[in-house]
Design a protein around this motif. Sequence first.
Motif, PDB file in Angstrom:
ATOM      1  N   THR A 157      -5.086  -1.058 -11.078  1.00  0.00           N
ATOM      2  CA  THR A 157      -5.850  -2.319 -11.007  1.00  0.00           C
ATOM      3  C   THR A 157      -5.106  -3.472 -11.672  1.00  0.00           C
ATOM      4  OG1 THR A 157      -7.045  -1.726 -13.032  1.00  0.00           O
ATOM      5  CG2 THR A 157      -8.061  -1.128 -10.915  1.00  0.00           C
ATOM      6  N   GLU A 158      -4.197  -3.162 -12.598  1.00  0.00           N
ATOM      7  CA  GLU A 158      -3.371  -4.168 -13.249  1.00  0.00           C
ATOM      8  C   GLU A 158      -1.911  -3.722 -13.189  1.00  0.00           C
ATOM      9  OE1 GLU A 158      -4.758  -4.600 -17.236  1.00  0.00           O
ATOM     10  OE2 GLU A 158      -6.575  -5.669 -16.655  1.00  0.00           O
ATOM     11  N   ILE A 159      -1.012  -4.669 -13.053  1.00  0.00           N
ATOM     12  CA  ILE A 159       0.410  -4.333 -12.962  1.00  0.00           C
ATOM     13  C   ILE A 159       1.101  -4.695 -14.272  1.00  0.00           C
ATOM     14  CG2 ILE A 159       2.570  -4.761 -11.741  1.00  0.00           C
ATOM     15  CD1 ILE A 159       0.416  -3.277 -10.127  1.00  0.00           C
ATOM     16  N   ASP A 160       1.698  -3.688 -14.896  1.00  0.00           N
ATOM     17  CA  ASP A 160       2.446  -3.890 -16.133  1.00  0.00           C
ATOM     18  C   ASP A 160       3.908  -4.181 -15.768  1.00  0.00           C
ATOM     19  OD1 ASP A 160       3.626  -3.905 -18.583  1.00  0.00           O
ATOM     20  OD2 ASP A 160       2.982  -1.895 -19.187  1.00  0.00           O
ATOM     21  N   LEU A 161       4.299  -5.444 -15.850  1.00  0.00           N
ATOM     22  CA  LEU A 161       5.645  -5.834 -15.436  1.00  0.00           C
ATOM     23  C   LEU A 161       6.723  -5.271 -16.346  1.00  0.00           C
ATOM     24  CD1 LEU A 161       5.111  -9.559 -14.344  1.00  0.00           C
ATOM     25  CD2 LEU A 161       5.228  -7.516 -12.918  1.00  0.00           C
ATOM     26  N   ASP A 162       6.340  -4.889 -17.556  1.00  0.00           N
ATOM     27  CA  ASP A 162       7.328  -4.323 -18.474  1.00  0.00           C
ATOM     28  C   ASP A 162       7.782  -2.926 -18.054  1.00  0.00           C
ATOM     29  OD1 ASP A 162       7.460  -6.497 -20.152  1.00  0.00           O
ATOM     30  OD2 ASP A 162       5.824  -5.804 -21.434  1.00  0.00           O
ATOM     31  N   SER A 163       6.972  -2.285 -17.233  1.00  0.00           N
ATOM     32  CA  SER A 163       7.297  -0.901 -16.887  1.00  0.00           C
ATOM     33  C   SER A 163       7.701  -0.714 -15.426  1.00  0.00           C
ATOM     34  CB  SER A 163       6.087  -0.009 -17.180  1.00  0.00           C
ATOM     35  OG  SER A 163       4.975  -0.406 -16.399  1.00  0.00           O
ATOM     36  N   ILE A 164       7.741  -1.792 -14.652  1.00  0.00           N
ATOM     37  CA  ILE A 164       8.073  -1.618 -13.235  1.00  0.00           C
ATOM     38  C   ILE A 164       9.582  -1.493 -13.035  1.00  0.00           C
ATOM     39  CG2 ILE A 164       6.051  -2.887 -12.436  1.00  0.00           C
ATOM     40  CD1 ILE A 164       7.933  -5.240 -11.874  1.00  0.00           C
ATOM     41  N   ASP A 165       9.949  -0.908 -11.920  1.00  0.00           N
ATOM     42  CA  ASP A 165      11.354  -0.807 -11.519  1.00  0.00           C
ATOM     43  C   ASP A 165      11.760  -2.154 -10.927  1.00  0.00           C
ATOM     44  OD1 ASP A 165      13.802  -0.313 -10.421  1.00  0.00           O
ATOM     45  OD2 ASP A 165      13.168   1.380  -9.169  1.00  0.00           O
TER      46      ASP A 165
ATOM     47  N   HIS B 146       5.533  -4.158   4.991  1.00  0.00           N
ATOM     48  CA  HIS B 146       6.204  -3.192   5.853  1.00  0.00           C
ATOM     49  C   HIS B 146       7.162  -2.268   5.113  1.00  0.00           C
ATOM     50  CE1 HIS B 146       4.768  -6.156   8.802  1.00  0.00           C
ATOM     51  NE2 HIS B 146       4.755  -5.136   9.639  1.00  0.00           N
ATOM     52  N   ASN B 147       7.249  -2.443   3.817  1.00  0.00           N
ATOM     53  CA  ASN B 147       8.117  -1.593   3.012  1.00  0.00           C
ATOM     54  C   ASN B 147       7.316  -1.111   1.802  1.00  0.00           C
ATOM     55  OD1 ASN B 147      11.075  -2.015   4.197  1.00  0.00           O
ATOM     56  ND2 ASN B 147      10.006  -3.972   4.291  1.00  0.00           N
ATOM     57  N   SER B 148       7.990  -0.819   0.741  1.00  0.00           N
ATOM     58  CA  SER B 148       7.298  -0.528  -0.507  1.00  0.00           C
ATOM     59  C   SER B 148       7.660  -1.619  -1.495  1.00  0.00           C
ATOM     60  CB  SER B 148       7.702   0.846  -1.045  1.00  0.00           C
ATOM     61  OG  SER B 148       9.097   0.858  -1.295  1.00  0.00           O
ATOM     62  N   GLY B 149       7.150  -1.515  -2.721  1.00  0.00           N
ATOM     63  CA  GLY B 149       7.475  -2.508  -3.732  1.00  0.00           C
ATOM     64  C   GLY B 149       6.415  -3.575  -3.870  1.00  0.00           C
TER      65      GLY B 149
ATOM     66  N   LEU C 290      -3.685  -7.691  -3.747  1.00  0.00           N
ATOM     67  CA  LEU C 290      -3.408  -8.486  -4.942  1.00  0.00           C
ATOM     68  C   LEU C 290      -3.798  -7.721  -6.198  1.00  0.00           C
ATOM     69  CD1 LEU C 290      -4.784 -11.969  -3.792  1.00  0.00           C
ATOM     70  CD2 LEU C 290      -2.369 -11.349  -4.094  1.00  0.00           C
ATOM     71  N   ARG C 291      -2.988  -7.878  -7.243  1.00  0.00           N
ATOM     72  CA  ARG C 291      -3.294  -7.273  -8.533  1.00  0.00           C
ATOM     73  C   ARG C 291      -3.019  -8.301  -9.626  1.00  0.00           C
ATOM     74  NH1 ARG C 291      -4.754  -4.442  -5.152  1.00  0.00           N
ATOM     75  NH2 ARG C 291      -4.488  -2.189  -4.845  1.00  0.00           N
TER      76      ARG C 291
ATOM     77  N   PRO D  31       0.821  -1.225   0.000  1.00  0.00           N
ATOM     78  CA  PRO D  31       0.000   0.000   0.000  1.00  0.00           C
ATOM     79  C   PRO D  31       0.851   1.269   0.000  1.00  0.00           C
ATOM     80  CG  PRO D  31      -0.832  -1.587   1.595  1.00  0.00           C
ATOM     81  CD  PRO D  31       0.498  -2.101   1.123  1.00  0.00           C
ATOM     82  N   LYS D  32       2.138   1.132   0.347  1.00  0.00           N
ATOM     83  CA  LYS D  32       3.035   2.289   0.381  1.00  0.00           C
ATOM     84  C   LYS D  32       3.631   2.604  -0.993  1.00  0.00           C
ATOM     85  CE  LYS D  32       4.403   1.210   5.133  1.00  0.00           C
ATOM     86  NZ  LYS D  32       5.528   0.905   6.058  1.00  0.00           N
ATOM     87  N   ASP D  33       3.350   1.732  -1.976  1.00  0.00           N
ATOM     88  CA  ASP D  33       3.956   1.910  -3.291  1.00  0.00           C
ATOM     89  C   ASP D  33       3.064   2.764  -4.184  1.00  0.00           C
ATOM     90  OD1 ASP D  33       4.827   1.094  -6.162  1.00  0.00           O
ATOM     91  OD2 ASP D  33       6.374   0.264  -4.862  1.00  0.00           O
ATOM     92  N   LYS D  34       3.693   3.528  -5.072  1.00  0.00           N
ATOM     93  CA  LYS D  34       2.948   4.437  -5.956  1.00  0.00           C
ATOM     94  C   LYS D  34       2.045   3.697  -6.937  1.00  0.00           C
ATOM     95  CE  LYS D  34       6.901   4.758  -9.114  1.00  0.00           C
ATOM     96  NZ  LYS D  34       7.913   5.664  -9.740  1.00  0.00           N
ATOM     97  N   ILE D  35       2.351   2.416  -7.213  1.00  0.00           N
ATOM     98  CA  ILE D  35       1.521   1.668  -8.170  1.00  0.00           C
ATOM     99  C   ILE D  35       0.348   0.966  -7.493  1.00  0.00           C
ATOM    100  CG2 ILE D  35       3.466   1.303  -9.724  1.00  0.00           C
ATOM    101  CD1 ILE D  35       3.584  -1.600  -8.710  1.00  0.00           C
ATOM    102  N   TYR D  36       0.157   1.200  -6.195  1.00  0.00           N
ATOM    103  CA  TYR D  36      -0.881   0.490  -5.447  1.00  0.00           C
ATOM    104  C   TYR D  36      -2.276   0.741  -6.002  1.00  0.00           C
ATOM    105  CZ  TYR D  36      -3.645  -1.291  -1.544  1.00  0.00           C
ATOM    106  OH  TYR D  36      -4.556  -1.985  -0.779  1.00  0.00           O
TER     107      TYR D  36
END
Length: 313
Positions: free
Chosen positions: A179-187, A237-240, A260-261, A171-176
Amino acid sequence: MNIQQLEYMVAVDNYRHFAKAAESSFVTQPTLSMMIQKLEEELGVKIFDRSVQPVKPTEIGKHIIGQARITLRNFKQIKEMAENERNIVKGSFQLGVIPTIAPYLVPELLNKQKSNHNDVKLILRESTTNNLIEGLLNGTVDGALMATPLNHPQLIEYPVYYEKFYAYVSPKDKIYNETEIDLDSIDIDSVWLLESVHCLRGQIERLCQMKKKKDKKEFAVNYEAGSIDTLINVVDHNSGLTIIPEMSAMSLSEEKQGNLRILKGMPAYREVSLVISKEYVRKAMLNIILDTIRESVPQSMQNKKLKEYIVDL
């Protein structure tokens, strides 16, 4: 040389302790030690180095013990082949399970096995893929639940189920809020991973194309977890984020399931199979174990059409 001496020798190798090996073999330590010493004298070589603790096999001892395991397995198979012919299905089945499957499947599997009231004793052992492959080949494990395909020439795979991969996001991450996670664009530095001994790590790396992205920037992982539950707690407890399979996602609390996404544009699954050695002869026993495992898994995860979406190991 006799079968009993081979059994004692393998027991010492298993426990790396003469007293514990003797206890497991239901003999006194002097009896076991004397039998192994007689075998060493007959062969003219030292099988164990007794000068170190825990005791360990010599170099030639490793080869002798490996051959002894094969001999004992073949000896056992003579009786098993006869029982198979007479449709006798009783005895034990040593089932190995990798750690990313065991916590989510084993409880229900034990429950199903107990309620089936057959004469099969299921003995479970949790271990890594490499250790279980070794166990299948040397006969210390009858079958193993693992991610596949392994494509090992000496093993047979019976696919049991397919589980979908999900992103678990902090929940601490900006992509939270996505609704869908694009793995091609994540850090890639935001992805938490298991230790390299787990085959699930390799699948996550392929999903995220980490090896390809690694060439473009330094790949820094601050922590490698030993279990999926640890990964989830680290993300909380962190981000990511991390990637987890469907069964572990199903076991989450209602609150955590909100993290979950789904993965954008890619139906990604892992195949879980019961793997046996080509030398395994108790087909009726195998069918009972297979049926029990399948009864323990939701029918929706047993759709064979999902095989086309599996991620390589």
